[in-house]
Each structure stands twice: as C-alpha cells, then as structure tokens.
Design a protein around this motif. Structure first.
Motif, mmCIF file in Angstrom:
data_model
loop_
_atom_site.group_PDB
_atom_site.id
_atom_site.type_symbol
_atom_site.label_atom_id
_atom_site.label_comp_id
_atom_site.label_asym_id
_atom_site.label_seq_id
_atom_site.Cartn_x
_atom_site.Cartn_y
_atom_site.Cartn_z
ATOM 1 N N ILE A 44 0.802 -1.184 -0.129
ATOM 2 C CA ILE A 44 -0.019 -0.167 -0.143
ATOM 3 C C ILE A 44 0.853 1.207 0.079
ATOM 4 N N SER A 45 0.893 2.330 -0.909
ATOM 5 C CA SER A 45 2.025 3.104 -1.111
ATOM 6 C C SER A 45 0.921 4.497 -1.185
ATOM 7 N N GLY A 46 1.640 5.597 -0.681
ATOM 8 C CA GLY A 46 1.288 6.912 -0.453
ATOM 9 C C GLY A 46 2.281 7.663 -0.703
ATOM 10 N N GLY A 47 1.732 9.012 -0.930
ATOM 11 C CA GLY A 47 2.986 10.120 -1.219
ATOM 12 C C GLY A 47 2.338 11.344 -0.875
ATOM 13 N N VAL A 48 3.096 12.502 -0.634
ATOM 14 C CA VAL A 48 2.755 13.755 -0.523
ATOM 15 C C VAL A 48 3.804 14.842 -1.002
ATOM 16 N N GLU A 49 3.474 15.911 -1.550
ATOM 17 C CA GLU A 49 4.249 16.910 -1.928
ATOM 18 C C GLU A 49 4.539 18.038 -1.102
ATOM 19 N N PHE A 50 5.434 18.478 -0.929
ATOM 20 C CA PHE A 50 5.695 19.728 -0.045
ATOM 21 C C PHE A 50 6.198 20.803 -1.089
ATOM 22 N N ILE A 101 17.622 15.246 -6.943
ATOM 23 C CA ILE A 101 17.742 15.488 -8.081
ATOM 24 C C ILE A 101 17.770 16.746 -8.678
ATOM 25 N N SER A 102 18.194 17.542 -7.708
ATOM 26 C CA SER A 102 18.196 19.060 -7.999
ATOM 27 C C SER A 102 19.123 19.581 -9.088
ATOM 28 N N HIS A 103 20.036 18.631 -9.249
ATOM 29 C CA HIS A 103 21.134 18.876 -10.169
ATOM 30 C C HIS A 103 20.473 18.509 -11.781
ATOM 31 N N HIS A 104 19.351 18.061 -11.800
ATOM 32 C CA HIS A 104 18.734 17.926 -13.273
ATOM 33 C C HIS A 104 18.230 19.048 -13.772
ATOM 34 N N ASN A 105 17.701 19.211 -15.027
ATOM 35 C CA ASN A 105 17.021 20.354 -15.475
ATOM 36 C C ASN A 105 15.648 20.267 -15.089
ATOM 37 N N ASP A 106 15.065 21.320 -14.689
ATOM 38 C CA ASP A 106 13.971 21.521 -14.254
ATOM 39 C C ASP A 106 12.635 20.810 -15.108
ATOM 40 N N SER A 107 12.769 20.579 -16.505
ATOM 41 C CA SER A 107 12.024 19.973 -17.140
ATOM 42 C C SER A 107 12.066 18.348 -17.240
ATOM 43 N N GLU A 108 13.063 17.938 -16.578
ATOM 44 C CA GLU A 108 13.212 16.520 -16.541
ATOM 45 C C GLU A 108 12.515 15.958 -14.996
ATOM 46 N N LEU A 109 12.519 17.012 -14.072
ATOM 47 C CA LEU A 109 12.193 16.519 -12.588
ATOM 48 C C LEU A 109 11.323 15.630 -12.591
ATOM 49 N N ASP A 110 9.789 16.203 -13.068
ATOM 50 C CA ASP A 110 9.124 15.386 -12.762
ATOM 51 C C ASP A 110 8.998 13.825 -13.233
ATOM 52 N N ASN A 111 9.482 13.744 -14.458
ATOM 53 C CA ASN A 111 9.538 12.408 -15.165
ATOM 54 C C ASN A 111 10.578 11.434 -14.071
ATOM 55 N N ILE A 112 11.670 11.919 -13.873
ATOM 56 C CA ILE A 112 12.603 11.298 -12.854
ATOM 57 C C ILE A 112 12.225 10.978 -11.591
ATOM 58 N N ALA A 113 11.228 11.772 -10.995
ATOM 59 C CA ALA A 113 10.668 11.571 -9.825
ATOM 60 C C ALA A 113 9.723 10.416 -10.108
ATOM 61 N N ILE A 114 8.857 10.500 -11.083
ATOM 62 C CA ILE A 114 7.920 9.435 -11.326
ATOM 63 C C ILE A 114 8.775 8.078 -11.204
ATOM 64 N N GLU A 115 9.960 7.952 -11.937
ATOM 65 C CA GLU A 115 10.436 6.785 -12.183
ATOM 66 C C GLU A 115 11.184 6.206 -10.866
ATOM 67 N N ILE A 116 11.471 7.120 -9.819
ATOM 68 C CA ILE A 116 11.834 6.831 -8.826
ATOM 69 C C ILE A 116 10.985 6.315 -7.667
ATOM 70 N N GLN A 117 9.929 6.987 -7.739
ATOM 71 C CA GLN A 117 8.758 6.527 -7.040
ATOM 72 C C GLN A 117 8.289 5.120 -7.315
ATOM 73 N N LYS A 118 8.391 4.827 -8.924
ATOM 74 C CA LYS A 118 8.094 3.562 -9.337
ATOM 75 C C LYS A 118 9.013 2.439 -8.778
ATOM 76 N N PHE A 120 10.674 2.571 -5.953
ATOM 77 C CA PHE A 120 10.478 2.537 -4.584
ATOM 78 C C PHE A 120 9.432 1.516 -4.214
ATOM 79 N N GLU A 121 8.034 1.930 -4.846
ATOM 80 C CA GLU A 121 7.139 1.086 -4.851
ATOM 81 C C GLU A 121 7.322 -0.373 -5.023
ATOM 82 N N SER A 122 7.872 -0.711 -5.908
ATOM 83 C CA SER A 122 8.227 -2.065 -6.276
ATOM 84 C C SER A 122 9.013 -2.987 -5.280
ATOM 85 N N GLU A 123 9.630 -2.218 -4.191
ATOM 86 C CA GLU A 123 10.388 -2.842 -3.202
ATOM 87 C C GLU A 123 9.582 -3.739 -2.308
#
Length: 223
Positions: A44-50, A101-118, A120-123
């Motif tokens: 069961i996964s959940g998340g929040v953005e600050f 992941i702040s060293h990446h371009n802003d345009s890439e951040l959301d996609n990178i975050a989604i992959e990291i979340q996926k 994480f949730e597969s552990e």
C-alpha cells in the motif's frame, strides 16, 4: 461487528500473540505466492508533495515517534509449528531514505521523480523483519520536495495510511517545537483488537450472524 474501546480487553504481551483473521489470510497468501509480483500486490503506497524543503533529520525523528506509538510497526510475523505467529520487538531499526535530483534540468524533474517512485513502490517486504514500512524523501528543487511511503497490507489499509500521514504531520510539528501537536498514548493497540476478533469469531453472536448471511446469500448467483 465493531467493538468499542471498552469492549476490547488489554491483553498481556507474550512471544506468541495471535494474528487477526485477516492477517492470517495475508500471511498464508504471502507464503504461497509464486512470484514477487504476487507479493507486491499487497503493498500500500502513498505520497505527499511539499512546497519548499523538509528537514530530513527532523522528519526522520517524526517517523520514529509514530512508529514507537503503534506496536504494529514492531511486530514480526513469523512461523511456529507451521502456523503464523507474532513477535513484538522492543525496538526496530528504521531509515528514512533520501535522494536529491536538483542537479537535473527542471523540465526533467517530474519524469525522474515518477521513475524513482515506481522503483521505490516495487520494493518488497519480509514479513518477519519489521517495520513493514519504508519511506523515502525526494528533494527536487528549492520549491518542491516529495515523500513516498510504502507499507504492507498486513499492517495497514487505505484508512490507516491516511491516519499515518496525519499523525506524521503532527509529529513533525512536535519535533519542530509545537508541543500542542503531541499525540496522546494509545489506549488500545492492534494486538488487543486482533485478540478480540479471534474471541468474537468463536462466540454465539458471530455464529448467528454467519448463519444469517449464509441463508440470505444461499440463492445468490455465482456470476
């Protein structure tokens, strides 16, 4: 039937505490799973953005406050004589993972975050090694931080996840110095509720309820 706090007896803790009926079912399901994918179905996964940054150390302290408040996070689900049982540990090790992941371009951040979340949730979880909760704090940039939380269904459900996040928020405020946010100790723990459930299933009231629904559903179509 749902009990009140007054109906639930506070039981003595031991090294061989019973699981609730639902937990027994999930334990056997996990044991009989043929693949990791089948086991992951009970995550069961959940998340929040600050907005802005979050203090990793203080949030980690907040996690520990909540985990210490609820015995369920210190329970190991083990096998004894081919039957599931629980062991309540005095303490557990918990790590709030962190990545930036702040060293990446802003345009890439959301996609990178989604992959990291996926990822994480597969552990997966080992039910004998609490806590059956994992968490990761992801710093995207100065204006955005995300928190991912993953639990096994044997200790949680959708409502529990929402309640956990609420308590975590209050505990974080407490760690930051807001004493009004401190949570009162729990009167009843899940082990007490599990004992009540098992006792209730052997009661006459439960047998009458079960008989009623068996008769009521006797002619129900199978599909």
């Amino acid at each position: 039937a749902q009990p009140t706090d007054k109906q639930i007896k506070i039981i003595e803790r031991s090294d061989n505490m019973p699981l609730s009926p639902g937990q027994r079912l999930m334990w056997f399901t996990d044991k009989l799973a043929k693949s990791e994918a089948e086991r992951l179905a009970y995550n069961i996964s959940g998340g929040v953005e600050f907005n802005g940054s979050i203090d990793h150390k203080k949030l980690s302290e907040a996690f520990k406050l909540v985990l210490n408040r609820h015995e369920i996070f210190r329970i190991a689900f083990v096998e004894k004589s081919e039957e599931p049982s629980t062991v309540l540990l005095d303490e557990i090790l918990f790590e709030l993972k962190f990545a930036a992941i702040s060293h990446h371009n802003d345009s890439e951040l959301d996609n990178i975050a989604i992959e990291i979340q996926k990822a994480f949730e597969s552990e997966g979880f080992d039910l004998a090694k609490p806590p059956l909760l994992k968490a990761k704090l992801l710093h995207l940039n100065a204006n955005k931080t995300q928190l991912f939380v993953n639990m096994h269904h044997i200790i949680s459900d959708g409502w529990s996840m929402s309640n956990f996040m609420r308590e975590l928020g209050l505990s974080y405020k407490q760690v930051l110095g807001d004493n009004k946010a401190e949570l009162a100790p729990l009167k009843v723990q899940f082990l007490d509720y599990a004992y009540w459930q098992n006792e209730y299933k052997s009661s006459q009231s439960y047998q009458l309820e079960q008989s009623y629904w068996q008769i009521f559903c006797a002619d129900a179509p199978l599909n």
